[in-house]
Design an enzyme around this catalytic site. Structure first.
Site, PDB file in Angstrom:
ATOM      1  CG  ASP A  25      -7.676  -3.093  -6.830  1.00 43.37           C
ATOM      2  OD1 ASP A  25      -8.497  -3.994  -6.114  1.00 43.37           O
ATOM      3  OD2 ASP A  25      -7.074  -2.813  -6.194  1.00 43.37           O
ATOM      4  CE  LYS A  49      -2.204  -4.037  -8.905  1.00 44.29           C
ATOM      5  NZ  LYS A  49      -2.182  -3.282  -7.330  1.00 44.29           N
ATOM      6  CE  LYS A  58      -8.364  -0.178  -4.307  1.00 41.54           C
ATOM      7  NZ  LYS A  58      -7.721  -0.361  -3.159  1.00 41.54           N
ATOM      8  NE  ARG A 113      -0.084  -7.446  -1.064  1.00 35.67           N
ATOM      9  CZ  ARG A 113       0.310  -6.477   0.777  1.00 35.67           C
ATOM     10  NH1 ARG A 113       0.571  -7.138   1.216  1.00 35.67           N
ATOM     11  NH2 ARG A 113      -0.450  -4.970  -0.098  1.00 35.67           N
ATOM     12  CG  ASP A 117      -8.324  -3.191  -1.968  1.00 35.12           C
ATOM     13  OD1 ASP A 117      -8.242  -3.114  -2.648  1.00 35.12           O
ATOM     14  OD2 ASP A 117      -8.444  -2.189  -1.905  1.00 35.12           O
ATOM     15  CG  ASP A 153      -4.392  -1.865  -8.780  1.00 38.19           C
ATOM     16  OD1 ASP A 153      -3.540  -0.668  -8.659  1.00 38.19           O
ATOM     17  OD2 ASP A 153      -4.461  -2.130  -8.842  1.00 38.19           O
TER      18      ASP A 153
END
EC number: 3.4.11.1
Length: 496
Positions: free
Chosen positions: A271, A266, A278, A352, A348, A289
């Site tokens: 992010d 990933k 966030k 995945r 967020d 991230d």
């Protein structure tokens, strides 16, 4: 810093500092006894005065002992026999390195071969020692206007017995490659997000391909990502001015007939959470991230340096998750490369979304095993803290191999369940699957999501949200994990 392995008596070497061990109860190690005899009992005299008890963490520096070629002798406490574990041993080695850095000498000799570390043979003990030494040299001052002064310490010689010299040298070679890979990972992680974006990571891959000619590199741009049907991956990056990149790196060190191992990382270079924004506090750390992608880079570098006889494909799904007028929204439905549809309930939960398409893409290489690595869930930090990576998967043998590798490398993981009952939390009334499963068992439901895209693969998932970096304080920064675990897994497969 150069690490050299020799099989000679400690008193024969001319060096700035000779390091020897003293056990608890003022017990002299074999090397310390030799030095004591040659120096006319100088060490025994100091110990009788009570200057050093031999407990872990204690040290004492002696100058100009008679009949020695060493300018100084550093006595290091190593505790009780056979009670020394991995962590205390690493602390001892780190303490030695810090002392040597402060002395200003250009070299040192470590006569510590007799130290017993629980459940470690000569190779395993030396791996820990050498990795701690090389990793301990890491600094990141690229953006400091005043750089740290160059360190005087250039070489450390490790002494061992003749019978163990080849095994100790093998351990040093492996440890050096792993520590170099960790440094690569840490450098990428510590870079600011205005520099380290998806295109930059693509450039790093190409640079690695130029450095190692047996590495094939392909960087797929946003048009190619879209044309492949990676609607989930594409949706994550569509709100950013920085376009996404899918980086594919192939190393063929094994036989042509052998199926490759695949590492999928990933690579969210920053992010914000997207539209599901966030909180501002601590958001600067969201540059980490991309820790999964960075760890794949570092592992690949170690494999290339060691020229392991395996085939390896590395796939990095890189994007920046930003809010904007073009960003994906909660409620959007996207179609993945596998054909499954996903309802994005929370932007967020983007890791995945990029990984699912990258995992589907990995199928074309027909890998014998696929491991994805991701800073995926805050729930994993709650469950396991900063010491242990989360591990889930669909193949028991692969899980056991990774757990064993983590134990051997002192870079542990812990298995969490992937029971069918958790899958129900991902049900969506509008799409095949939702991208979040509610507040409970967040690490498990994230892996359940990925499992929908790995039914044709022997697959494992490493959640490194708690282990990829250290938050706050003077030690803030990328850790380089899980490069040791992943490299050990590949060393085991290569039988190197």
């Amino acid at each position: 810093m150069e690490l050299v392995v020799k099989s000679v008596s400690p008193e024969t070497l001319k060096t700035a500092t000779l390091v020897v061990a003293v056990g608890e109860g003022r017990k002299l190690g074999a090397a310390a006894r030799q030095v004591d005899e040659l120096s006319g009992g100088a060490i025994s005299a100091v110990l009788k005065r009570g200057d050093l008890a031999g407990k872990v963490g204690q040290s004492l520096l002696l100058h100009s002992l008679p009949n020695l070629k060493a300018e100084r002798v550093l006595l290091v406490g190593v505790g009780k026999d056979e009670e020394l574990g991995d962590r205390p041993f690493r602390k001892i080695v780190a303490g030695i390195l810090n002392t040597l850095k402060g002395l200003g000498g250009s070299d040192a000799v470590l006569a510590l071969d007799e130290i017993i570390v629980k459940n470690r043979d000569s190779y395993g003990k030396t791996r820990l020692l050498a990795e701690t030494l090389v990793d301990g040299e890491y600094t990141f001052d690229q953006f400091k206007s005043q750089k740290a002064e160059p360190r005087a310490l250039k070489k450390i010689t490790l002494l061992t017995i003749k019978a163990a010299q080849a095994e100790v040298q093998r351990a040093v070679n492996h440890a050096t490659a792993i520590a170099n890979g960790m440094a690569f990972t840490r450098n990428l992680g510590n870079l600011p997000p205005n520099i380290c974006h998806p295109t930059f990571l693509g450039e790093q891959a190409k640079n690695l391909g130029k450095e190692f000619k047996d590495l094939k590199v392909e960087v797929l741009d946003e048009k190619k990502i879209k044309s492949l049907g990676m609607g989930s991956f594409y949706a994550v990056g569509q709100g950013s001015a920085q376009p996404p990149r899918l980086i594919v790196m192939q190393y063929n060190g094994g036989k042509k007939s052998e199926k490759p191992y695949a590492l999928v990382g990933k690579g969210i270079t920053f992010d914000t959470g997207g539209i599901s924004l966030k909180p501002g506090a601590g958001m600067d750390e969201m540059k980490y991230d991309m820790g999964g992608a960075a760890s794949v880079f570092g592992t690949l570098r170690a494999v290339l340096e060691l020229k392991l006889p395996i085939n390896l494909v590395c796939i990095l799904a890189c994007a920046e998750n930003m809010p904007s007028g073009t960003a994906s929204r909660p409620g959007d439905i996207v179609t993945t490369m596998s054909g499954q549809t996903v309802e994005i309930l929370n932007t967020d939960a983007e890791g995945r979304l990029v990984l699912c398409d990258a995992l589907t893409y990995s199928e074309r290489f027909k890998p014998q095993a696929v491991i994805d690595i991701a800073t995926l869930t805050g729930a994993c930090v709650v469950a396991l803290g900063a010491h242990t990576s989360g591990l889930l998967g669909n193949n028991d043998e692969l899980i056991e191999q990774l757990l064993s590798a983590g134990k051997a490398a002192d870079d542990r993981a812990w298995q969490l369940p992937l029971f069918d009952e958790y899958q129900e939390q991902l049900d969506s009334p509008f799409a095949d699957i939702a991208n979040i499963g509610g507040p409970k068992a967040g690490t498990i439901t994230a892996a359940c999501f990925l499992s929908r895209f790995t039914k044709n693969l022997n697959w494992a998932h490493l959640d490194i949200a708690g282990t990829a970096w250290t938050s706050g304080g003077k030690d803030k920064g990328a850790t380089g994990r899980p490069v040791p675990l992943l490299t050990q897994y590949l060393l085991d497969r290569a039988k190197a």
